[in-house]
Design an enzyme around this catalytic site. Sequence first.
Site, PDB file in Angstrom:
ATOM      1  N   GLY A  70      -5.660   7.678  -1.333  1.00 18.66           N
ATOM      2  CA  GLY A  70      -4.943   7.319  -2.553  1.00 18.66           C
ATOM      3  C   GLY A  70      -5.408   5.998  -3.149  1.00 18.66           C
ATOM      4  N   SER A  71      -5.656   5.025  -2.310  1.00 17.58           N
ATOM      5  CA  SER A  71      -6.040   3.702  -2.821  1.00 17.58           C
ATOM      6  C   SER A  71      -7.362   3.787  -3.583  1.00 17.58           C
ATOM      7  CB  SER A  71      -6.180   2.691  -1.679  1.00 17.58           C
ATOM      8  OG  SER A  71      -4.951   2.554  -1.001  1.00 17.58           O
ATOM      9  N   ASN A 151       7.091   5.103  -3.863  1.00 21.99           N
ATOM     10  CA  ASN A 151       6.985   5.209  -2.411  1.00 21.99           C
ATOM     11  C   ASN A 151       8.106   4.491  -1.665  1.00 21.99           C
ATOM     12  OD1 ASN A 151       5.218   3.171  -3.716  1.00 21.99           O
ATOM     13  ND2 ASN A 151       5.017   2.406  -1.632  1.00 21.99           N
ATOM     14  N   GLN A 179       2.949  10.218  -3.593  1.00 21.48           N
ATOM     15  CA  GLN A 179       4.201  10.620  -2.943  1.00 21.48           C
ATOM     16  C   GLN A 179       4.684  11.985  -3.425  1.00 21.48           C
ATOM     17  OE1 GLN A 179       6.031   9.142  -0.483  1.00 21.48           O
ATOM     18  NE2 GLN A 179       4.581   7.467  -0.255  1.00 21.48           N
ATOM     19  N   SER A 199      -3.199  11.751  -1.804  1.00 20.12           N
ATOM     20  CA  SER A 199      -3.668  11.347  -0.481  1.00 20.12           C
ATOM     21  C   SER A 199      -3.173  12.320   0.586  1.00 20.12           C
ATOM     22  CB  SER A 199      -3.146   9.939  -0.175  1.00 20.12           C
ATOM     23  OG  SER A 199      -3.485   9.587   1.142  1.00 20.12           O
ATOM     24  N   CYS A 324       2.863  -1.828   3.417  1.00 21.78           N
ATOM     25  CA  CYS A 324       2.026  -2.944   2.986  1.00 21.78           C
ATOM     26  C   CYS A 324       2.828  -4.245   2.894  1.00 21.78           C
ATOM     27  CB  CYS A 324       1.419  -2.643   1.625  1.00 21.78           C
ATOM     28  SG  CYS A 324       1.005  -0.918   1.439  1.00 21.78           S
TER      29      CYS A 324
HETATM   30  C1  LIG Z   1       0.306   5.730   0.478  1.00 23.42           C
HETATM   31  C2  LIG Z   1       0.219   5.470  -0.972  1.00 23.42           C
HETATM   32  C3  LIG Z   1      -0.988   5.058  -1.564  1.00 23.42           C
HETATM   33  C4  LIG Z   1      -2.221   4.765  -0.758  1.00 23.42           C
HETATM   34  O1  LIG Z   1      -2.812   5.915  -0.241  1.00 23.42           O
HETATM   35  P1  LIG Z   1      -3.873   5.753   0.966  1.00 23.42           P
HETATM   36  O2  LIG Z   1      -4.396   7.131   1.166  1.00 23.42           O
HETATM   37  O3  LIG Z   1      -3.089   5.253   2.139  1.00 23.42           O
HETATM   38  O4  LIG Z   1      -4.907   4.808   0.495  1.00 23.42           O
HETATM   39  C5  LIG Z   1      -1.014   4.871  -2.932  1.00 23.42           C
HETATM   40  N1  LIG Z   1       0.066   5.084  -3.690  1.00 23.42           N
HETATM   41  C6  LIG Z   1       1.237   5.493  -3.168  1.00 23.42           C
HETATM   42  C7  LIG Z   1       2.404   5.750  -4.057  1.00 23.42           C
HETATM   43  C8  LIG Z   1       1.360   5.691  -1.797  1.00 23.42           C
HETATM   44  O5  LIG Z   1       2.521   6.079  -1.277  1.00 23.42           O
END
Ligand SMILES: *Cc1c(COP(=O)(O)O)cnc(C)c1O
Length: 396
Positions: A70-71, A151, A179, A199, A324
């Site tokens: 996701g990042s 999240n 999410q 993700s 985080c």
């Molecule tokens: C977990 C999360 C991310 C990051 O995803 P990763 O795969 O851990 O890098 C980004 N945005 C939201 C809303 C998340 O919950």
Amino acid sequence: MKIYADNAATTKMSRTAIDAMIPYMEEIYGNPSSLYEIGQRAKEALEEARTEVAAAINAEPREIYFTSGGSEADNQALRSAAEIGKRKGIKHIISTAFEHHAILHTLNRLEKEGFEITLLPVHEDGLVVPQELEAAIREDTCLVTIMTANNEIGTIQPIAEIGAICKKHGVLFHTDAVQAVGHLPTDVKASQIDMLSASAHKFHGPKGTGFLYVRRGVPLTNLIEGGAQEKGKRAGTENIPGIMSMTAALKEAVAGIEKNSAHQAALRDRLIAGLKEIPHSALNGDAVKRLPGNVNFCFEGIEGESLLLLLDDKGISASSGSACTSGSLDPSHVLLAIGRVHDVAHGSLRLSLGEEITEEEVDYIIQSVREVVEYLRSFSPVWRDLVNGKTPFLLP
Ligand SMILES: *Cc1c(COP(=O)(O)O)cnc(C)c1O
């Protein structure tokens, strides 16, 4: 009892997702860019996966780019939109104050590079008001980025309305749907989404795998330069086991959305009702427009961190906010964004339920939280001042 109630931080991999990886480690381990059979079989599997991932969100296969999660998808979406804006000489971006840090930190960088950022308020209910978004759009707005579901507090934004407004004004619309994907029905066409991040590890797939949907015609900017993988937009040998596993997890999650969300939402509401009985507590975010598994509460007069440690002793894995922010003493930026003051925001608890949560487990959580809150308040100087009337209660 052992209860994992931190599914917003990450989920356990499903058996289906684990099984789907193994052949691509043991047998079909070829590099998809290689021309011999074992490479070509991997390549075919990769393209089959792309088709299935696309179908899960009503996109076309060529609109899916596999990423490390996701990042990365968030970073690439924002960087790409910024590049498009720069070329057109428009450098205004609209977002919200309670986005994930993958968005907020990228926006900070872009601000230093000369972009102007408007963060919309999300109000007490944790929701964006579409009219306020429309009013914030300017001639020089190049991007709107608003998360589908938060999240920490789980609130779900009116994404289709937001998409329609962006479309009307010709502004690119990105949503961090990490999410939401696999938990809420997602349709990029119906919601007029230009870019979407997801993700795998948030829907029972593996960590380190995700994807970015980009509407056909929207040019992407590389974060990683190198080989020609992902149509030249994301270099690096494809993570085939991860991608195959994510695809299996996504299919399974999407097939179960209706059944799982009805079950989870019923138990979520039972948990909310039980926790509400604790005096001087409050649910964070709208009670209805929220993820089926998300419960987030503030309890006055206690520290979230101590609450978590004592719940851990009782076998309950929960969180005080996002993974985080835990470990830092700053209260959650999400709770501050919905107007919780520092003292109240410190006493927060997020319980994100899995699909297999039971009534018995929910009742155990309610009982445990009640005991722990009462115990922590029994020696909290902040609580004593509240009870003695030295400081006023902020939560009813
Ligand atoms: C977990 C999360 C991310 C990051 O995803 P990763 O795969 O851990 O890098 C980004 N945005 C939201 C809303 C998340 O919950």
